[in-house]
Motif scaffolding. Structure first.
Motif, short mmCIF file in Angstrom:
data_model
loop_
_atom_site.label_atom_id
_atom_site.label_comp_id
_atom_site.label_asym_id
_atom_site.label_seq_id
_atom_site.Cartn_x
_atom_site.Cartn_y
_atom_site.Cartn_z
N THR A 55 0.84 -1.19 0.00
CA THR A 55 0.00 0.00 0.00
C THR A 55 0.87 1.24 0.00
O THR A 55 1.73 1.41 0.88
CB THR A 55 -0.92 0.03 1.23
N LEU A 56 0.67 2.09 -0.99
CA LEU A 56 1.47 3.31 -1.12
C LEU A 56 0.58 4.53 -0.95
O LEU A 56 -0.53 4.59 -1.48
CB LEU A 56 2.14 3.38 -2.50
N ALA A 57 1.07 5.51 -0.22
CA ALA A 57 0.38 6.80 -0.12
C ALA A 57 0.77 7.64 -1.33
O ALA A 57 1.94 7.68 -1.72
CB ALA A 57 0.78 7.51 1.17
N ILE A 58 -0.21 8.32 -1.92
CA ILE A 58 0.01 9.08 -3.14
C ILE A 58 -0.39 10.54 -2.94
O ILE A 58 -1.43 10.83 -2.37
CB ILE A 58 -0.83 8.49 -4.30
N PHE A 59 0.46 11.44 -3.40
CA PHE A 59 0.16 12.86 -3.41
C PHE A 59 -0.57 13.14 -4.72
O PHE A 59 0.02 13.12 -5.79
CB PHE A 59 1.46 13.67 -3.33
N ASN A 60 -1.88 13.40 -4.65
CA ASN A 60 -2.70 13.59 -5.85
C ASN A 60 -2.99 15.08 -6.05
O ASN A 60 -3.56 15.73 -5.17
CB ASN A 60 -4.01 12.83 -5.73
N ALA A 61 -2.61 15.61 -7.21
CA ALA A 61 -2.79 17.02 -7.51
C ALA A 61 -3.69 17.17 -8.75
O ALA A 61 -3.32 16.73 -9.84
CB ALA A 61 -1.45 17.69 -7.76
N LYS A 62 -4.85 17.76 -8.54
CA LYS A 62 -5.74 18.06 -9.65
C LYS A 62 -5.57 19.54 -9.98
O LYS A 62 -5.87 20.41 -9.18
CB LYS A 62 -7.19 17.75 -9.31
N MET A 63 -5.07 19.82 -11.20
CA MET A 63 -4.68 21.17 -11.56
C MET A 63 -5.66 21.78 -12.55
O MET A 63 -6.16 21.10 -13.45
CB MET A 63 -3.27 21.15 -12.17
N GLU A 64 -5.94 23.07 -12.37
CA GLU A 64 -6.77 23.78 -13.33
C GLU A 64 -5.99 23.97 -14.63
O GLU A 64 -4.82 24.33 -14.62
CB GLU A 64 -7.20 25.14 -12.77
N SER A 65 -6.64 23.72 -15.73
CA SER A 65 -5.98 23.79 -17.03
C SER A 65 -5.65 25.24 -17.40
O SER A 65 -6.35 26.18 -17.01
CB SER A 65 -6.86 23.18 -18.11
N ASN A 66 -4.60 25.40 -18.17
CA ASN A 66 -4.25 26.71 -18.71
C ASN A 66 -3.38 26.54 -19.95
O ASN A 66 -3.02 25.42 -20.33
CB ASN A 66 -3.55 27.58 -17.65
N THR A 67 -3.05 27.65 -20.58
CA THR A 67 -2.28 27.60 -21.82
C THR A 67 -0.90 27.00 -21.60
O THR A 67 -0.40 26.25 -22.45
CB THR A 67 -2.14 29.02 -22.40
N LEU A 68 -0.28 27.31 -20.47
CA LEU A 68 1.05 26.78 -20.20
C LEU A 68 1.04 25.26 -20.16
O LEU A 68 1.85 24.59 -20.81
CB LEU A 68 1.59 27.34 -18.87
N LEU A 69 0.13 24.68 -19.41
CA LEU A 69 0.05 23.23 -19.32
C LEU A 69 -0.23 22.59 -20.67
O LEU A 69 0.27 21.51 -20.97
CB LEU A 69 -1.02 22.82 -18.31
#
Length: 230
Positions: A55-69
């Protein structure tokens, strides 16, 4: 399975559960680092996954989209996001978190990438990233001799300083002075012995000049293999 900063696996995140919990100060620092680097907002959750019975702990990041991404190669950007997070975590959290996951809309399509931390490479990458920053700082300050002087002696050319000065002058005439930079991506070769970081300079009129630097993985080596403007 590809080897980057992490062991990248599309099959790793199966039976993944997430939960919203209070963030620690260091987790907040990691979120802020992502937001500042990629000009976005991040919704953070802690997730857990089963990987080969572990079992692994995960850092989950949901990012708002933009032109850079939308413009970034996410294999390299995703790896770089991971080290931004890892750098900010406490020692206890570094021992706890087994991976990093990023989610957002890229060019109108849902995008998700997951990584399992290779902690030895993460530590090296955090240290070696300072060379990218040093090169970029010299460009901002007009210290072209110092910037070119970061390259290994055997890889230098006697015209490097003048060529770098002339190149920057051409862009400054058209776009004004450089105002800042961002480091957005990280990758390595198949033997994990050569690192490269990429990012861009910004200028007065908003123009963006992409570039990358390459270096060995040796943390004692404070020189560049080379640099390239894209």
């Amino acid at each position: 399975m590809k080897q980057l900063l992490f062991l990248v696996s599309t099959s790793l995140f199966i039976s993944c559960t997430s939960k919203n919990t209070e963030t620690t100060a260091t987790e907040e620092n990691a979120i802020n680092s992502l937001e500042e680097t990629y000009d976005t907002q991040v919704a953070f959750t802690k997730a857990s996954i089963e990987d080969n019975g572990e079992t692994l702990a995960i850092f989950n990041a949901k990012m708002e989209s933009n032109t850079l991404l939308d413009t970034l190669n996410m294999v390299f950007a995703g790896s770089h996001m991971g080290i931004l997070v890892y750098e900010q975590l406490s020692q206890e959290e570094k021992a706890t978190y087994g991976g990093f996951q990023v989610q957002f809309e890229k060019n109108g399509e849902s995008y998700e990438q997951a990584f399992k931390y290779n902690k030895n490479l993460a530590v090296k990458a955090i240290e070696k990233a300072k060379l990218f920053d040093e090169f970029a700082d010299n460009l901002l300050e007009g210290n072209y001799e110092e910037a070119a002087g970061l390259v290994k002696i055997e890889n230098r050319n006697e015209n490097d300083v003048k060529a770098l000065n002339d190149y920057m002058e051409i862009h400054m005439v058209e776009h004004g002075k450089p105002t800042g930079y961002k480091r957005t991506g990280w990758g390595l070769n198949t033997t994990n012995t050569v690192f490269h970081f990429n990012g861009f300079l910004t200028f007065d009129n908003g123009y963006v000049l992409p570039f990358l630097v390459a270096m060995t993985d040796n943390t004692v080596d404070t020189t560049l293999i080379g640099y390239k403007f894209e």
